[in-house]
Design a protein around this motif. Sequence first.
Motif, PDB file in Angstrom:
ATOM      1  N   SER A 553     -47.183  -3.166  45.521  1.00  0.00           N
ATOM      2  CA  SER A 553     -46.317  -2.299  44.698  1.00  0.00           C
ATOM      3  C   SER A 553     -44.893  -2.835  44.664  1.00  0.00           C
ATOM      4  N   THR A 554     -44.400  -3.300  45.815  1.00  0.00           N
ATOM      5  CA  THR A 554     -43.044  -3.859  45.869  1.00  0.00           C
ATOM      6  C   THR A 554     -42.958  -5.149  45.062  1.00  0.00           C
ATOM      7  N   LEU A 555     -43.985  -5.980  45.192  1.00  0.00           N
ATOM      8  CA  LEU A 555     -43.996  -7.231  44.424  1.00  0.00           C
ATOM      9  C   LEU A 555     -44.030  -6.968  42.920  1.00  0.00           C
ATOM     10  N   SER A 556     -44.731  -5.929  42.528  1.00  0.00           N
ATOM     11  CA  SER A 556     -44.782  -5.601  41.094  1.00  0.00           C
ATOM     12  C   SER A 556     -43.415  -5.188  40.560  1.00  0.00           C
ATOM     13  N   ASP A 557     -42.564  -4.637  41.440  1.00  0.00           N
ATOM     14  CA  ASP A 557     -41.233  -4.199  41.014  1.00  0.00           C
ATOM     15  C   ASP A 557     -40.242  -5.358  40.924  1.00  0.00           C
ATOM     16  N   TYR A 558     -40.374  -6.372  41.794  1.00  0.00           N
ATOM     17  CA  TYR A 558     -39.329  -7.397  41.894  1.00  0.00           C
ATOM     18  C   TYR A 558     -39.790  -8.811  41.537  1.00  0.00           C
ATOM     19  N   ALA A 559     -41.123  -9.049  41.503  1.00  0.00           N
ATOM     20  CA  ALA A 559     -41.599 -10.424  41.311  1.00  0.00           C
ATOM     21  C   ALA A 559     -41.136 -11.025  39.992  1.00  0.00           C
ATOM     22  N   ALA A 575     -39.547  -2.321  52.170  1.00  0.00           N
ATOM     23  CA  ALA A 575     -40.547  -1.327  51.766  1.00  0.00           C
ATOM     24  C   ALA A 575     -41.478  -0.965  52.922  1.00  0.00           C
ATOM     25  N   LEU A 576     -41.602  -1.869  53.875  1.00  0.00           N
ATOM     26  CA  LEU A 576     -42.467  -1.637  55.043  1.00  0.00           C
ATOM     27  C   LEU A 576     -41.664  -1.095  56.224  1.00  0.00           C
ATOM     28  N   LYS A 577     -40.599  -0.371  55.951  1.00  0.00           N
ATOM     29  CA  LYS A 577     -39.712   0.083  57.022  1.00  0.00           C
ATOM     30  C   LYS A 577     -40.427   0.985  58.028  1.00  0.00           C
ATOM     31  N   ARG A 578     -41.371   1.806  57.562  1.00  0.00           N
ATOM     32  CA  ARG A 578     -42.098   2.671  58.512  1.00  0.00           C
ATOM     33  C   ARG A 578     -42.907   1.826  59.497  1.00  0.00           C
ATOM     34  N   THR A 579     -43.560   0.794  58.978  1.00  0.00           N
ATOM     35  CA  THR A 579     -44.347  -0.086  59.844  1.00  0.00           C
ATOM     36  C   THR A 579     -43.456  -0.835  60.825  1.00  0.00           C
TER      37      THR A 579
END
Length: 690
Positions: A553-559, A575-579
């Motif tokens: 999802s993050t890659l789809s926004d910025y790629a 985007a993986l801040k929780r992990t």
Amino acid sequence: MKVLNNVITIFVVIIIAFIIIPLPTFLLDMMFIVNITLSIMILLMTMYVKNSLQFSVFPSMLLITTLFRLSLNISSTRLILTKSGHAGQVIETFGTFVLAGNIVVGFIIFLIIVLVNFLVITKGAERVSEVSARFKLDAMPGKQMAIDADLSSGLITEEVALTRRSDIQREAEFYGAMDGATKFVKGDAIASIVITLINFLGGTIIGMVQGGQDFSSVLTTYTIATVGEGLVSQLPALLISTATGMIVTRAASDSSLSMDVTRQFFAQPLVLVITGVAISCMCLIPGMPWPQILLVSVMMITIGFVLRKRSKEEEQVLAAATGAGSLPIGGSEEIEDETTYYKNIDNIYGLLQIDLIEMEFGYSIIPLVDEGSGSSFIDRLVSFRKQFAIEMGVVIPAVRLRDNGSLNPNQYVVKIKGEMISEGEVLVDYYLALDPGNLTGNIDGIETIEPAYGIPSKWITTDKKEMAEIYGYTVIDPLSVVVTHLSETIRKHAYEVLTRQDVIQLLESAKRSDPALVEDVVPNLISYSRLQKVLCSLLKEGVPIRDMETILSTLSDYAATVRETEVLTEYVRQALKRTITRKWSDGGQIRVITLDSEVERVIANSINRGDQGTYLSLDPQTTQTIITKLIDSIKKVKAVINVPIILTSPVVRIYFSKLLEQFYPGAVVLSFNELNSDVQIQAVANITLE
């Protein structure tokens, strides 16, 4: 079902009632038979359990059976003294059978049984329970640390760790309870002697004074009853005492006591042969019964030769199964066959293939990892693969195992893509004792360094294992050392073994939950190779890639707009801040080392852009100052944080991470945007240029 849940409560109430309520002789006979049956059952249970925790209710059963015997003793004493020595058929039969017409001999046999139970079995079981309880309690901290080490290295799951911790606590409680429970058996033996004397003296007085019988008749009647009653109670007591000794001396095993004794006694056939020959020499002593001696001797020698022959046959079958001895004897034929094989050029290409991960072993430690020798190496490797997949989202490929005659006998190496990454040495018949830094004593051993974490350690012999745990050492077996070292090596280099095929399989797995997302991103917005670089960058810094949906999802926004893969990776990390927060925080708190604003400004001003992207061009003197102060700070706060975490602004994180990798690769560099807002940040040090 409710009745079964309350059966022990009802039984204990009935036992107490037996002490007060007079029992008829037929019911007393039944209870004696139940008592003997229960004792035999408990003895057999202790012989068939694999460890003490499988029969953890034994201390409570010891109290219940002791109370049961005492209640029957009281009931039988009441009948002996009120019924002129008649207290049921069981007591009368036991007394008549043992006495065999001779009162003195029968009484002596009874006393011998009581003394054997009291002085030998009960006394020994009491001492073993006392020592075991002390050692188990003293060894608990070391065992707990060993479990924590296995958990942190991924060898076991959290559920397994909780189970093992619970087992250690239950085992310590069990031996502590046994230390006190053996006093029940000891007191029961003393009470049996006292009750026997009371029955004999009281019966004699009552028979002569109240019954008007002569001394000879009274002696015969009450001696039979007294000895019979004593034997009926002491036989179960002897069985229970033996069971007590069995369970406190029983070591943890994978099989029952009978199988262990049989397997270990017959493991050395030559010992049986030598024993048979030695026994036969007793025939040279004048007056010895040579027929019996020769019979035993021939049996031992025969069994020894049969087992020896069977052992050789099994070795031959195993050698045939593993291909041992199947190489051609003539060297010229082997060369000719090999030459013929490699005349086909296509076969030579097989030599060019390399394994992603492989391990090579010296000949002395091959049995440590060989399943044919009973090793659990493969099982533990499978457990680690499962744990690593759950934790990091990557499936570790198969590990190729080879023997290497050029290595030292105790040496092993780990290779990735054909090149050696790490190496170590283990002593198969020793244990590795790690120094956690808070030892209460010192133990002799061979000084070494633990290969996975670099902890000062010692190789110690098996007999020093318990004492090392008492002193506070973390004791690890050689197989665990190898598995831990391999697992840590794989963790550090997981990004190198993530292939293009692995990326495709991860995408196929993600398609099951969100096929539209996968098809929209790959390869329309980002190519497979670029996605692989992003995933490898995350793994290189220890960020799990299990949440493929968030990554895509993050890659789809910025790629589409971000050209540099490194910057694209930074967006994915945020985007993986929780992990990331979960991985490096502890109890909602994270301890970090921060960079002064001036340090960050200097780093930010040193970022330049070239044809290959942006890079950091910091002058050597400033670099030396920052790294020196950072390493000094890490050493000062080492007691507070195990893994150094440096917190920076998002702009300089990636560049400082690359810089630090050259000097301190074990550190973790995070940015403020990669942490959840609810986590409490505690700065333990600050790096400045002054």
